[in-house]
Design a protein around this motif. Structure first.
Motif, PDB file in Angstrom:
ATOM      1  N   ILE A 154       0.837  -1.207   0.000  1.00  0.00           N
ATOM      2  CA  ILE A 154       0.000   0.000   0.000  1.00  0.00           C
ATOM      3  C   ILE A 154       0.870   1.254   0.000  1.00  0.00           C
ATOM      4  O   ILE A 154       0.572   2.234  -0.692  1.00  0.00           O
ATOM      5  CB  ILE A 154      -0.955  -0.016   1.206  1.00  0.00           C
ATOM      6  CG1 ILE A 154      -1.921  -1.194   1.102  1.00  0.00           C
ATOM      7  CG2 ILE A 154      -1.756   1.299   1.278  1.00  0.00           C
ATOM      8  CD1 ILE A 154      -2.724  -1.452   2.354  1.00  0.00           C
ATOM      9  N   GLU A 155       1.940   1.236   0.762  1.00  0.00           N
ATOM     10  CA  GLU A 155       2.843   2.386   0.816  1.00  0.00           C
ATOM     11  C   GLU A 155       3.412   2.715  -0.566  1.00  0.00           C
ATOM     12  O   GLU A 155       3.635   3.886  -0.894  1.00  0.00           O
ATOM     13  CB  GLU A 155       3.991   2.110   1.787  1.00  0.00           C
ATOM     14  CG  GLU A 155       3.599   2.229   3.250  1.00  0.00           C
ATOM     15  CD  GLU A 155       4.736   1.864   4.184  1.00  0.00           C
ATOM     16  OE1 GLU A 155       4.648   2.220   5.371  1.00  0.00           O
ATOM     17  OE2 GLU A 155       5.695   1.195   3.733  1.00  0.00           O
ATOM     18  N   SER A 156       3.636   1.697  -1.371  1.00  0.00           N
ATOM     19  CA  SER A 156       4.227   1.923  -2.694  1.00  0.00           C
ATOM     20  C   SER A 156       3.275   2.663  -3.630  1.00  0.00           C
ATOM     21  O   SER A 156       3.688   3.177  -4.667  1.00  0.00           O
ATOM     22  CB  SER A 156       4.659   0.591  -3.321  1.00  0.00           C
ATOM     23  OG  SER A 156       3.539  -0.189  -3.699  1.00  0.00           O
ATOM     24  N   GLN A 244      13.212  15.083  -0.840  1.00  0.00           N
ATOM     25  CA  GLN A 244      12.597  15.762   0.306  1.00  0.00           C
ATOM     26  C   GLN A 244      11.148  15.308   0.527  1.00  0.00           C
ATOM     27  O   GLN A 244      10.689  15.223   1.670  1.00  0.00           O
ATOM     28  CB  GLN A 244      12.653  17.286   0.124  1.00  0.00           C
ATOM     29  CG  GLN A 244      14.037  17.897   0.303  1.00  0.00           C
ATOM     30  CD  GLN A 244      14.632  17.595   1.668  1.00  0.00           C
ATOM     31  OE1 GLN A 244      13.929  17.646   2.692  1.00  0.00           O
ATOM     32  NE2 GLN A 244      15.913  17.257   1.693  1.00  0.00           N
ATOM     33  N   GLU A 245      10.439  15.002  -0.559  1.00  0.00           N
ATOM     34  CA  GLU A 245       9.061  14.523  -0.431  1.00  0.00           C
ATOM     35  C   GLU A 245       9.019  13.240   0.398  1.00  0.00           C
ATOM     36  O   GLU A 245       8.147  13.056   1.245  1.00  0.00           O
ATOM     37  CB  GLU A 245       8.452  14.267  -1.814  1.00  0.00           C
ATOM     38  CG  GLU A 245       8.070  15.518  -2.580  1.00  0.00           C
ATOM     39  CD  GLU A 245       6.897  16.252  -1.954  1.00  0.00           C
ATOM     40  OE1 GLU A 245       6.053  15.597  -1.309  1.00  0.00           O
ATOM     41  OE2 GLU A 245       6.832  17.491  -2.109  1.00  0.00           O
ATOM     42  N   HIS A 251      10.696   8.815   5.770  1.00  0.00           N
ATOM     43  CA  HIS A 251      11.826   7.979   5.359  1.00  0.00           C
ATOM     44  C   HIS A 251      13.142   8.664   5.742  1.00  0.00           C
ATOM     45  O   HIS A 251      13.224   9.893   5.795  1.00  0.00           O
ATOM     46  CB  HIS A 251      11.807   7.750   3.847  1.00  0.00           C
ATOM     47  CG  HIS A 251      10.630   6.951   3.374  1.00  0.00           C
ATOM     48  ND1 HIS A 251      10.588   5.581   3.426  1.00  0.00           N
ATOM     49  CD2 HIS A 251       9.437   7.341   2.853  1.00  0.00           C
ATOM     50  CE1 HIS A 251       9.441   5.150   2.952  1.00  0.00           C
ATOM     51  NE2 HIS A 251       8.722   6.207   2.595  1.00  0.00           N
ATOM     52  N   THR A 252      14.153   7.862   5.990  1.00  0.00           N
ATOM     53  CA  THR A 252      15.484   8.428   6.221  1.00  0.00           C
ATOM     54  C   THR A 252      16.011   8.962   4.888  1.00  0.00           C
ATOM     55  O   THR A 252      15.512   8.601   3.814  1.00  0.00           O
ATOM     56  CB  THR A 252      16.468   7.363   6.743  1.00  0.00           C
ATOM     57  OG1 THR A 252      16.646   6.365   5.722  1.00  0.00           O
ATOM     58  CG2 THR A 252      15.940   6.713   8.013  1.00  0.00           C
ATOM     59  N   GLU A 253      17.029   9.825   4.941  1.00  0.00           N
ATOM     60  CA  GLU A 253      17.581  10.374   3.710  1.00  0.00           C
ATOM     61  C   GLU A 253      18.121   9.252   2.824  1.00  0.00           C
ATOM     62  O   GLU A 253      17.939   9.261   1.602  1.00  0.00           O
ATOM     63  CB  GLU A 253      18.693  11.373   4.024  1.00  0.00           C
ATOM     64  CG  GLU A 253      19.249  12.034   2.749  1.00  0.00           C
ATOM     65  CD  GLU A 253      20.357  13.033   3.041  1.00  0.00           C
ATOM     66  OE1 GLU A 253      20.274  14.169   2.546  1.00  0.00           O
ATOM     67  OE2 GLU A 253      21.310  12.649   3.764  1.00  0.00           O
ATOM     68  N   LYS A 254      18.767   8.264   3.454  1.00  0.00           N
ATOM     69  CA  LYS A 254      19.342   7.146   2.703  1.00  0.00           C
ATOM     70  C   LYS A 254      18.247   6.374   1.965  1.00  0.00           C
ATOM     71  O   LYS A 254      18.372   6.067   0.775  1.00  0.00           O
ATOM     72  CB  LYS A 254      20.097   6.215   3.656  1.00  0.00           C
ATOM     73  CG  LYS A 254      20.769   5.039   2.963  1.00  0.00           C
ATOM     74  CD  LYS A 254      21.519   4.183   3.978  1.00  0.00           C
ATOM     75  CE  LYS A 254      22.163   2.980   3.290  1.00  0.00           C
ATOM     76  NZ  LYS A 254      22.881   2.119   4.262  1.00  0.00           N
ATOM     77  N   ASP A 255      17.143   6.062   2.692  1.00  0.00           N
ATOM     78  CA  ASP A 255      16.046   5.327   2.065  1.00  0.00           C
ATOM     79  C   ASP A 255      15.354   6.169   0.998  1.00  0.00           C
ATOM     80  O   ASP A 255      14.958   5.662  -0.055  1.00  0.00           O
ATOM     81  CB  ASP A 255      15.022   4.894   3.124  1.00  0.00           C
ATOM     82  CG  ASP A 255      15.526   3.750   3.990  1.00  0.00           C
ATOM     83  OD1 ASP A 255      16.495   3.085   3.567  1.00  0.00           O
ATOM     84  OD2 ASP A 255      14.975   3.533   5.076  1.00  0.00           O
ATOM     85  N   MET A 257      16.691   8.453  -0.866  1.00  0.00           N
ATOM     86  CA  MET A 257      17.535   8.474  -2.061  1.00  0.00           C
ATOM     87  C   MET A 257      17.398   7.171  -2.855  1.00  0.00           C
ATOM     88  O   MET A 257      17.376   7.179  -4.089  1.00  0.00           O
ATOM     89  CB  MET A 257      18.992   8.703  -1.653  1.00  0.00           C
ATOM     90  CG  MET A 257      19.273  10.111  -1.134  1.00  0.00           C
ATOM     91  SD  MET A 257      20.909  10.276  -0.372  1.00  0.00           S
ATOM     92  CE  MET A 257      21.975   9.949  -1.776  1.00  0.00           C
ATOM     93  N   LYS A 258      17.292   6.068  -2.149  1.00  0.00           N
ATOM     94  CA  LYS A 258      17.152   4.775  -2.798  1.00  0.00           C
ATOM     95  C   LYS A 258      15.832   4.698  -3.568  1.00  0.00           C
ATOM     96  O   LYS A 258      15.781   4.237  -4.722  1.00  0.00           O
ATOM     97  CB  LYS A 258      17.213   3.659  -1.744  1.00  0.00           C
ATOM     98  CG  LYS A 258      17.140   2.258  -2.330  1.00  0.00           C
ATOM     99  CD  LYS A 258      17.253   1.220  -1.218  1.00  0.00           C
ATOM    100  CE  LYS A 258      17.158  -0.193  -1.793  1.00  0.00           C
ATOM    101  NZ  LYS A 258      17.236  -1.223  -0.727  1.00  0.00           N
ATOM    102  N   ILE A 259      14.746   5.168  -2.929  1.00  0.00           N
ATOM    103  CA  ILE A 259      13.430   5.144  -3.578  1.00  0.00           C
ATOM    104  C   ILE A 259      13.425   6.027  -4.819  1.00  0.00           C
ATOM    105  O   ILE A 259      12.913   5.650  -5.873  1.00  0.00           O
ATOM    106  CB  ILE A 259      12.339   5.612  -2.591  1.00  0.00           C
ATOM    107  CG1 ILE A 259      12.207   4.616  -1.423  1.00  0.00           C
ATOM    108  CG2 ILE A 259      10.995   5.769  -3.299  1.00  0.00           C
ATOM    109  CD1 ILE A 259      11.355   5.121  -0.279  1.00  0.00           C
ATOM    110  N   VAL A 260      14.015   7.224  -4.683  1.00  0.00           N
ATOM    111  CA  VAL A 260      14.056   8.162  -5.805  1.00  0.00           C
ATOM    112  C   VAL A 260      14.847   7.571  -6.976  1.00  0.00           C
ATOM    113  O   VAL A 260      14.445   7.703  -8.142  1.00  0.00           O
ATOM    114  CB  VAL A 260      14.657   9.522  -5.360  1.00  0.00           C
ATOM    115  CG1 VAL A 260      14.973  10.399  -6.567  1.00  0.00           C
ATOM    116  CG2 VAL A 260      13.694  10.229  -4.412  1.00  0.00           C
TER     117      VAL A 260
END
Length: 279
Positions: A154-156, A244-245, A251-255, A257-260
């Protein structure tokens, strides 16, 4: 290249059948079911009601989730013998949250024809009367049973703008609605059950109201959820804004960045580099 009606080859007809009201079957579907040599049915007893109603007297062969691997070779052998087969599910279009994909692919890979006989579909039946934006839409089907996997699924979709369609059983509808509401927040939603049947029920409401309702424990539900129209898509954002969204969503910055990187189909190093340049 398949030329369905120009080349004479043994064929698997994928036949859509009524999702409730027996009158919804097409003339062509009846014609095909009368003409084939064997009908592959998810549940021969359930399909027997339909076939008896239309006086279709053809041998049936069981094909369902638990025997599909064992039946595959038999089906291919029958096609090699020159037989024409029809594939039907208990209701609706085979392969849509029902068995069918594997045998259809096996038939194609073996060089035989797979021909669609279109008809009823709970997805479209519910969508067109939902009152929500019809297209674009995404069909998920049944959500994962495991709570953590359901939450992740659902989050996706929480930042997607298109209408989302989900199937759910009556026994899990309350828990699923609670999870959807906790992740997506309040949105317009339509719940449809017993489509085309005597007790057809359509509930057009919002998620906050839907979670407090008493839901009927009979008949599978089609859940149609309004897309997220309050955010920009990543095509409208710079890479830094996109990251930033996700940080704003927790989410953490690391996560983030991974999603983006995944959503933009670029390397994570490119995201990192873009952020450092912008900052």
């Amino acid at each position: 290249m398949q030329k369905s009606f120009k080349e004479d080859k043994p064929t698997l007809y994928v036949v859509a059948t009524p999702i409730g009201n027996l009158g919804d079957i097409s003339y062509r579907a009846i014609e095909v079911l009368n003409d084939v040599d064997i009908i592959l049915a998810e549940d021969t007893r359930t399909s027997g009601v339909l076939l008896n109603h239309y006086q279709i007297k053809k041998p049936m062969m069981s094909y369902h989730e638990f025997n599909k691997e064992a039946q595959e070779n038999k089906v291919i052998d029958l096609l090699h013998e020159g037989k024409n087969l029809a594939l039907i599910s208990d209701a609706g279009t085979p392969g849509i949250s029902d068995p069918g994909y594997e045998i259809i692919k096996a038939v194609i890979d073996s060089g035989f024809h797979a021909v669609s006989i279109p008809g009823p579909s709970a997805i479209l039946a519910a969508l067109v009367i939902s009152g929500l934006i019809i297209q674009p839409f995404t069909f998920i089907g049944f959500l994962p049973r495991k709570p953590s996997d359901m939450k992740k699924m659902i989050e996706s979709y929480q930042n997607r703008k298109e209408t989302v369609i989900i199937y759910e059983s009556p026994m899990r509808i309350q828990k699923t609605l609670n999870t959807i509401y906790s992740i997506l927040g309040n949105r317009n939603i339509t719940l449809s059950r017993e489509l085309t049947k005597t007790f057809e029920t359509i509930i057009r409401t919002t998620l906050d109201k839907a979670v407090s309702m008493d839901h009927n424990p009979k008949g599978e539900y089609v859940i149609i959820i309004e897309g997220n129209h309050n955010i920009q898509t990543h095509f409208d954002l710079t890479i830094e804004e996109h990251v930033q969204e996700y940080i704003k969503l927790g989410h953490t910055e690391k996560d983030a960045m991974k999603i983006v990187a995944q959503e933009r189909n670029i390397k994570k190093s490119e995201v990192y580099k873009a952020i450092k340049i912008d900052s």
